[in-house]
Write a protein that holds these residues in place. Sequence first.
Motif, mmCIF file in Angstrom:
data_model
loop_
_atom_site.group_PDB
_atom_site.id
_atom_site.type_symbol
_atom_site.label_atom_id
_atom_site.label_comp_id
_atom_site.label_asym_id
_atom_site.label_seq_id
_atom_site.Cartn_x
_atom_site.Cartn_y
_atom_site.Cartn_z
ATOM 1 N N GLU A 161 0.831 -1.203 0.000
ATOM 2 C CA GLU A 161 0.000 0.000 0.000
ATOM 3 C C GLU A 161 0.866 1.254 0.000
ATOM 4 N N ALA A 162 1.918 1.235 0.818
ATOM 5 C CA ALA A 162 2.809 2.397 0.899
ATOM 6 C C ALA A 162 3.471 2.663 -0.451
ATOM 7 N N ALA A 163 3.876 1.597 -1.143
ATOM 8 C CA ALA A 163 4.521 1.767 -2.449
ATOM 9 C C ALA A 163 3.588 2.483 -3.420
ATOM 10 N N LEU A 164 2.323 2.116 -3.416
ATOM 11 C CA LEU A 164 1.354 2.780 -4.292
ATOM 12 C C LEU A 164 1.180 4.245 -3.914
ATOM 13 N N LEU A 165 1.093 4.516 -2.622
ATOM 14 C CA LEU A 165 0.838 5.879 -2.151
ATOM 15 C C LEU A 165 1.994 6.822 -2.446
ATOM 16 N N VAL A 166 3.233 6.319 -2.415
ATOM 17 C CA VAL A 166 4.388 7.205 -2.627
ATOM 18 C C VAL A 166 4.893 7.183 -4.057
ATOM 19 N N GLY A 167 4.218 6.437 -4.925
ATOM 20 C CA GLY A 167 4.605 6.430 -6.337
ATOM 21 C C GLY A 167 5.764 5.523 -6.670
ATOM 22 N N CYS A 168 5.997 4.481 -5.847
ATOM 23 C CA CYS A 168 7.077 3.532 -6.111
ATOM 24 C C CYS A 168 6.588 2.487 -7.117
ATOM 25 N N SER A 169 7.500 1.978 -7.923
ATOM 26 C CA SER A 169 7.096 1.053 -8.979
ATOM 27 C C SER A 169 6.630 -0.293 -8.437
ATOM 28 N N SER A 170 7.126 -0.704 -7.267
ATOM 29 C CA SER A 170 6.754 -1.993 -6.689
ATOM 30 C C SER A 170 7.140 -2.019 -5.219
ATOM 31 N N PRO A 171 6.529 -2.919 -4.428
ATOM 32 C CA PRO A 171 6.944 -3.066 -3.024
ATOM 33 C C PRO A 171 8.431 -3.408 -2.898
ATOM 34 N N ARG A 172 8.930 -4.264 -3.807
ATOM 35 C CA ARG A 172 10.338 -4.642 -3.742
ATOM 36 C C ARG A 172 11.238 -3.425 -3.960
ATOM 37 N N SER A 173 10.842 -2.562 -4.891
ATOM 38 C CA SER A 173 11.621 -1.346 -5.144
ATOM 39 C C SER A 173 11.642 -0.447 -3.909
#
Length: 277
Positions: free
Chosen positions: A220-232
Amino acid sequence: MPDSSARVIIRCYLSPQALAHVQHAFPPPHCVSNAITWGALVSDLQRRRCDVAIVDPCAGGDHRAQSRLSILTQAMTLVPSIPVIGYVSVTASAIRVVQALVRSGAPEIVIRGVDDSLDALAGVIHRAVAKCGWGDLASALDPPLRALPLPIGAAIQTAFTHPEQVRSVSDLAAAARMTRRSLDRWLARAGLSPARTLLSCARVNAAFHLLAGGSIRVGEAALLVGCSSPRSLTRELSAITGRPASEATRVSRDAFAATICRRLVRRPNAPAACSSY
C-alpha cells in the motif's frame, strides 16, 4: 510492532463518535485525545504539544464554526509544521468549513462516512505527518535550498509532499522548468545530492511515516508514494537508511529525519553526474 518512539500524538476537537473512530484507526502506542475546549486545542497547537491536530469546527454547534476557524487560522500561520486535518460531516456548514480549512493550509480533509475507513483514515494522518515533516527538513537544509532558483525549490517541496506526483528525474526537471542536466548542476552547486538520490529520499521519507504506525503495508505504501513496486520500495528504504527494510521504520522520527538530511547533502568531492532517469 512499531517502536514507541515512532508514536504520533494527536490532539482532536471532535464529537465522541468521531474521536472513537480516530482512536480505532490509530491505536497505542499512538496517543489520541480530545481537547476540552477549542481554546485548549489551539493552545496545544501553539505550544507544539502534538504532532497532528484533527478538528471539526462544527462540533457542538455550527454557530461557532466561523469564530473557531478565525482563531485556528492564526495558530496554523504561527505553527505551520504541525498539520491540521479537517474531519467533518456532510452538511452545508461543513462545506464552508472545508473551504476555509483548505485556504488556511490544511493538508487533508476527511468526510465522515464517506472516506473514513480505518485504513483510509490512518493513511491520511500518516500522509499529513509526512508532508509537514518536509518543514523540518527544509529548516535543516535552509542554506542550500536558498541557493537554488525558486522553481527548483518548489519542485523539491512537491517531491517531498506529493511524491506520487514526481515519479522520475524527468518529472522533477519538468516541475523545475529545466533539463535534467541543468537540474543536477544546480543541485551540485548548492551542495545537494543528485536528483535521483533526492527522489529516493522523498519516497522513503513518505513511506517511513506511512509504515511507522504499523497499519499500512509495504504494498500500500509503495502505491501511495509512487514507487514502482513493493520490492523497489524496500530496496530504497535499505539504501537510504542503511538498515534492513524490516528495521528501517523502528527508529525515532528525529533520528530518521537526521538520516534523510545526511543523504540529501552531497558528499565532499562527489562528482556532479547527470541523473540517469
